[in-house]
Write a protein that holds these residues in place. Structure first.
Motif, PDB file in Angstrom:
ATOM      1  N   GLY A  76       0.827  -1.201   0.000  1.00  0.00           N
ATOM      2  CA  GLY A  76       0.000   0.000   0.000  1.00  0.00           C
ATOM      3  C   GLY A  76       0.863   1.253   0.000  1.00  0.00           C
ATOM      4  N   LYS A  77       1.928   1.191   0.774  1.00  0.00           N
ATOM      5  CA  LYS A  77       2.818   2.343   0.902  1.00  0.00           C
ATOM      6  C   LYS A  77       3.491   2.700  -0.429  1.00  0.00           C
ATOM      7  CE  LYS A  77       5.840   3.887   4.384  1.00  0.00           C
ATOM      8  NZ  LYS A  77       6.894   3.634   5.368  1.00  0.00           N
ATOM      9  N   VAL A  78       4.030   1.686  -1.112  1.00  0.00           N
ATOM     10  CA  VAL A  78       4.721   2.000  -2.373  1.00  0.00           C
ATOM     11  C   VAL A  78       3.731   2.411  -3.463  1.00  0.00           C
ATOM     12  CG1 VAL A  78       6.732   0.541  -1.935  1.00  0.00           C
ATOM     13  CG2 VAL A  78       4.802  -0.394  -3.196  1.00  0.00           C
ATOM     14  N   LEU A  79       2.448   2.153  -3.241  1.00  0.00           N
ATOM     15  CA  LEU A  79       1.443   2.628  -4.202  1.00  0.00           C
ATOM     16  C   LEU A  79       0.936   4.014  -3.808  1.00  0.00           C
ATOM     17  CD1 LEU A  79      -0.542  -0.678  -4.814  1.00  0.00           C
ATOM     18  CD2 LEU A  79       1.015   0.440  -6.407  1.00  0.00           C
ATOM     19  N   GLY A  80       1.569   4.608  -2.805  1.00  0.00           N
ATOM     20  CA  GLY A  80       1.252   5.990  -2.447  1.00  0.00           C
ATOM     21  C   GLY A  80       0.042   6.159  -1.550  1.00  0.00           C
ATOM     22  N   MET A  81      -0.442   5.058  -0.957  1.00  0.00           N
ATOM     23  CA  MET A  81      -1.633   5.183  -0.104  1.00  0.00           C
ATOM     24  C   MET A  81      -1.273   5.786   1.250  1.00  0.00           C
ATOM     25  SD  MET A  81      -3.749   1.701  -0.756  1.00  0.00           S
ATOM     26  CE  MET A  81      -3.998   1.043  -2.396  1.00  0.00           C
TER      27      MET A  81
ATOM     28  N   LYS B  57     -12.843   5.714 -12.592  1.00  0.00           N
ATOM     29  CA  LYS B  57     -12.863   4.242 -12.492  1.00  0.00           C
ATOM     30  C   LYS B  57     -12.772   3.555 -13.850  1.00  0.00           C
ATOM     31  CE  LYS B  57     -14.904   3.084  -8.081  1.00  0.00           C
ATOM     32  NZ  LYS B  57     -16.128   2.997  -7.310  1.00  0.00           N
ATOM     33  N   GLU B  58     -13.562   4.067 -14.804  1.00  0.00           N
ATOM     34  CA  GLU B  58     -13.577   3.459 -16.141  1.00  0.00           C
ATOM     35  C   GLU B  58     -12.209   3.558 -16.802  1.00  0.00           C
ATOM     36  OE1 GLU B  58     -16.318   1.946 -17.537  1.00  0.00           O
ATOM     37  OE2 GLU B  58     -17.017   2.181 -15.461  1.00  0.00           O
ATOM     38  N   LYS B  59     -11.618   4.737 -16.684  1.00  0.00           N
ATOM     39  CA  LYS B  59     -10.298   4.947 -17.295  1.00  0.00           C
ATOM     40  C   LYS B  59      -9.259   4.058 -16.646  1.00  0.00           C
ATOM     41  CE  LYS B  59     -10.617   9.669 -19.006  1.00  0.00           C
ATOM     42  NZ  LYS B  59     -10.654  11.032 -18.476  1.00  0.00           N
TER      43      LYS B  59
ATOM     44  N   GLU C   8      -7.091  -0.111  -7.884  1.00  0.00           N
ATOM     45  CA  GLU C   8      -7.292   0.461  -6.547  1.00  0.00           C
ATOM     46  C   GLU C   8      -6.501   1.763  -6.327  1.00  0.00           C
ATOM     47  OE1 GLU C   8      -9.571  -0.650  -4.716  1.00  0.00           O
ATOM     48  OE2 GLU C   8      -9.225   0.207  -2.744  1.00  0.00           O
ATOM     49  N   ALA C   9      -5.184   1.699  -6.519  1.00  0.00           N
ATOM     50  CA  ALA C   9      -4.365   2.879  -6.253  1.00  0.00           C
ATOM     51  C   ALA C   9      -4.572   3.965  -7.315  1.00  0.00           C
ATOM     52  CB  ALA C   9      -2.885   2.501  -6.169  1.00  0.00           C
TER      53      ALA C   9
ATOM     54  N   ARG D 197      -8.738   0.068   3.050  1.00  0.00           N
ATOM     55  CA  ARG D 197      -8.818  -0.638   1.780  1.00  0.00           C
ATOM     56  C   ARG D 197      -8.056  -1.954   1.764  1.00  0.00           C
ATOM     57  NH1 ARG D 197     -10.427   2.915  -2.437  1.00  0.00           N
ATOM     58  NH2 ARG D 197     -11.042   4.898  -1.518  1.00  0.00           N
ATOM     59  N   ILE D 198      -6.990  -2.031   2.567  1.00  0.00           N
ATOM     60  CA  ILE D 198      -6.165  -3.242   2.503  1.00  0.00           C
ATOM     61  C   ILE D 198      -6.306  -4.108   3.745  1.00  0.00           C
ATOM     62  CG2 ILE D 198      -3.821  -4.111   2.241  1.00  0.00           C
ATOM     63  CD1 ILE D 198      -3.201  -1.550   0.683  1.00  0.00           C
ATOM     64  N   LYS D 199      -6.124  -3.489   4.911  1.00  0.00           N
ATOM     65  CA  LYS D 199      -6.092  -4.302   6.129  1.00  0.00           C
ATOM     66  C   LYS D 199      -7.471  -4.820   6.544  1.00  0.00           C
ATOM     67  CE  LYS D 199      -2.752  -3.108   9.431  1.00  0.00           C
ATOM     68  NZ  LYS D 199      -2.187  -2.103  10.360  1.00  0.00           N
TER      69      LYS D 199
END
Lengths: 228, 242
Positions: A129-134, B115-117, B105-106, A142-144
């Motif tokens: 999650g962190k490396v995806l910028g969350m 979302k669609e894009k 998700e990210a 969303r994850i845990k």
């Protein structure tokens, strides 16, 4: 047989009233202990040492001593020792005291389940999650969360079923739940005395209610099996 | 593109990175090799903010993540690190989301893409890694090689300027290793900037523009693959000495 058929409607009526109180205690405990347990779980996982130590000691005391003693202390201590009967009298006072004792007790058990669930999420998930910028919040929600829920459903089911049966301990402070209602017919109530079968019959109520809960919780567990 | 200077990092007093400096230029593929415990994974983790350095400076695209050991505020850290993509040794896909959702998700919650894009882009990337038909699958239904290819696509979905790989094939058997290396090789042909920590010497030799050899927290050799692999120290490591 004729006597039994005469007694039946009177007894069932009484047991229904008692079971309603049992259900009330069950749901109040569940609704109170579920969120309080989360607070305790975060307390025991806190990086602030004094908080985590105090929390863990409380959890140790509550889980390490009988719920029956906790009920007695919580109900009688304020009135008899502090001369400040905070619970008030009558059935409503007993219900308040019983709810407090059950919520505290079950919150401590729940907190340990939550803690196990939260700690069971691999570090790699948080790092992903962190490396995806969350943000921390996004990582939690969303994850845990879903992974924690999946991990805690089986042990929570166990506790919930135990809770149904534990509500009978409230009999010790004379809360008028189903055991109390059944027992009344031994001593004598509504023209019936010396009857032991109503007490035995309360077991059927517990069995049926737990049967329904088992099916419900099993269904939830199955729903969560869409991933591994 | 990436500028790291005098990085220092120790765990419990043990120096893991001892004055490391590394530059990565646009379009370059840098392979980092070395023994287990040489600090190569820690270096990559520090560059991606999964570990914090004790001292030194990391600049990505001219923006300082950390300057002389002082980190910028958390919000900026996240923004700067978005320029980096990261692929883990153990994939770390989200098990409760299907493949498509892992990729979107990210994009949706961090980059605020529609979302669609996001889904359309995700499908395009899945096609690229050869998994166009698996978007509805959950990670547990995929092989290790497929999971790692999804993880690569997930990293690409955020359009990072530098893609980092931490031993991307160490958890895979030889056959699955090849399919993952194939994807990385294809990316290198697109002139994508990449840093690859790897044990696959032949792969490093073939794909990297530059090889960095680390030992005990320092860079002991660095340069074109041929010259690094020919140096005595690296020969001793790769076992191609005599």
């Amino acid at each position: 047989m004729e006597l039994f058929l005469q007694q039946m409607p009177i007894v069932i009526n009484s047991l229904n009233v008692g079971f309603l109180q049992t259900l009330r205690l069950f749901f109040v405990t569940l609704l109170g202990a579920a969120p309080l347990g989360l607070v305790i779980a975060f307390g025991s996982m806190s990086k602030f040492k004094p908080l985590s130590i105090v929390t863990r000691v409380i959890v140790w005391i509550v889980r390490g001593s009988p719920l029956m003693i906790q009920l007695l202390i919580i109900y009688y201590f304020p009135g008899l020792v502090l001369h400040n009967p905070i619970w008030g009298g009558g059935e409503s006072g007993r219900f308040l005291a019983a709810s407090a004792a059950f919520i505290i007790n079950y919150a401590c058990y729940f907190s340990e389940i939550y803690r196990g669930g939260i700690q069971s999420v691999p570090v790699g998930q948080i790092e992903a999650g962190k490396v995806l910028g969350m943000t921390k919040g996004q990582i939690f929600w969303r994850i845990k969360l879903m992974q924690v829920v999946k991990a805690i459903v089986p042990p929570m089911s166990n506790e919930i079923i135990t809770l149904v049966k534990d509500t009978s301990l409230a009999r010790i402070i004379a809360l008028q739940e189903i055991i109390w209602a059944g027992q009344a017919f031994m001593k004598g109530s509504q023209g019936i005395s010396g009857a032991i079968w109503p007490m035995f019959f309360t077991g059927v109520y517990y069995l049926i209610f737990n049967g329904v809960l088992t099916l419900l919780l099993g269904w939830v567990e199955k729903k969560l099996n869409y991933y591994r | 593109m990436l500028n790291a200077n005098h990085l220092k990092k120790s765990f419990d007093g043990l120096g893991v990175l001892r004055d490391i400096s590394l530059q990565v230029n646009e379009g370059e593929v840098v392979a980092i090799i070395g023994k287990s415990g040489s600090g190569k994974s820690t270096l990559l983790r520090c560059l991606n903010n999964l570990e914090q350095v004790d001292g030194g400076t990391i600049e990505i695209d001219g923006q300082a993540l950390v300057k002389d050991g002082v980190y910028c505020p958390a919000r900026e850290q996240r923004a700067i690190c978005l320029k980096m993509g990261y692929v883990f040794q153990n994939f770390n896909l989200f098990p409760h989301m299907n493949v498509l959702r892992n990729l979107t998700e990210a994009q949706v919650c961090v980059l605020k893409r529609d979302k669609e894009k996001a889904a359309a882009y995700a499908r395009e990337l899945l096609k690229k890694v050869g998994l166009a038909d698996r978007e509805a699958a959950y990670p547990y239904q995929l092989s290790g090689g497929q999971q790692q290819r999804v993880a690569i696509a997930r990293a690409l979905a955020l359009d990072p300027e530098i893609l980092c790989f931490d031993e991307p094939t160490s958890a895979l058997d030889p056959l699955l290793t090849q399919e993952v290396l194939g994807v990385i090789r294809a990316l290198s042909k697109e002139k994508r900037t990449m840093i690859v920590v790897t044990h696959e010497m032949n792969f490093a030799r073939e794909v990297a523009d530059r090889v960095v050899f680390m030992e005990e927290g320092v860079i002991v050799a660095e340069g074109a693959p041929q010259e690094v692999f020919d140096s005595e120290k690296v020969k001793a490591f790769t076992g191609l000495g005599d």
